[in-house]
Design a protein around this motif. Sequence first.
Motif: not given
Length: 286
Positions: A131-138, A152-159
Motif C-alpha cells: 500500500g505504498t504506491l505513488i498515485i498520479l491523479a488527473a 490512501e489505502v493503496m498508496g503513500k502519495m497521491s498528488p
Amino acid sequence: MKSIGFLGLGIMGKAMAANLIKAGFDVTVWNRNAAKCAELVALGARQGATPKDVAAHCDITFAMVSDPEAALALCQGPDGVAAGIGAGRGYVDMSTVDDITSKTIASLITHTGGRFLEAPVSGTKKPAEDGTLIILAAGDPSLYEDAKPAFEVMGKMSPYLGDVGQGANMKLVVNMMMGGMLSIFSEGLSLGQKAGLDGQQILDIIDAGAMSNPMFKGKGAMLLNENYTTSFPLKHMQKDMRLAVALGDQLDQPLPTAAIANEAFKQAIKAGFGEEDMAAVYKVIK
C-alpha cells in the motif's frame, strides 16, 4: 463508505484490490479470466459479471490493466464500463497509457454523465502489496476528493496533477528515467565484472555515494544472483519506454538516451525475456 469496483486482477490490481477489501471497503471485482477473482471473493469481495455490471452498481470503479488497448477495451462495447457508468458515478483508470488514450477514455465516460480520473501508479509488486504506491491523479477534481480514502489505502502519495493527460505524462516521464537508469546500471555492472571487479563491491561503492537509490539496491542483488522473479514485467517497461519516446516525437523533444535504452528492452523481448522482471534487460546487455 462508498462502494468500490475493481477491474483487472493482475500482479498489481490483485494486491491493490486486496488492500481495499482488508481496509473494510465494499468491493466488487471483475477480471477477464474470472478464476483470478476467487482469492478476492474469499477475502470478502463480490464478483461482477461484466465491466458494465460493476460500473453500474458501484459508486467508484477502479481499473488496472496492462496497456492502452486493454484499457480502451474495458470501456467500449455493450458490456464495457461506459455502457454502465451513468450519471455521477466515477471511473478511475490506474493503468499506464498514453495521454491520447486517457483522453479518449475520459470522453467515453463523461459523455454518459460519469466522472473520470486517470491515476497511473509509480511502484511495482511490493509497493502494491504494502500500500505504498505513488498515485498520479488527473481529471475530475470532485472524483479525486471522493477517491482519496481509497488512494490512501493503496498508496503513500497521491498528488493531483491537473487535466486528464497529465497523470499519464508524469508516469511516462518517471518510467522513462527508470528504464534508462536500469539500462546504464546493467552496462556498468557488466563492464566492471568483465574487467575483473567484484560485482558486490561495485554495488557497495554505488550505495555509499551520490548514486545510491532504492532501485539500484533492489535490482543489483537480482542481477548478481541472476534472479528475475517478476515484480514489473519487462514487456511493460518496454511499452512505457515506447510511449515516452512517442511523446517526445509529439513534443519535438529529443530523447536520444531513452531511445537507445528502449532498443535494449526491445532486444530483451525478442530474446524471450518479456514476461521476466524488467531487470532481465541485463541478460542482453551482458
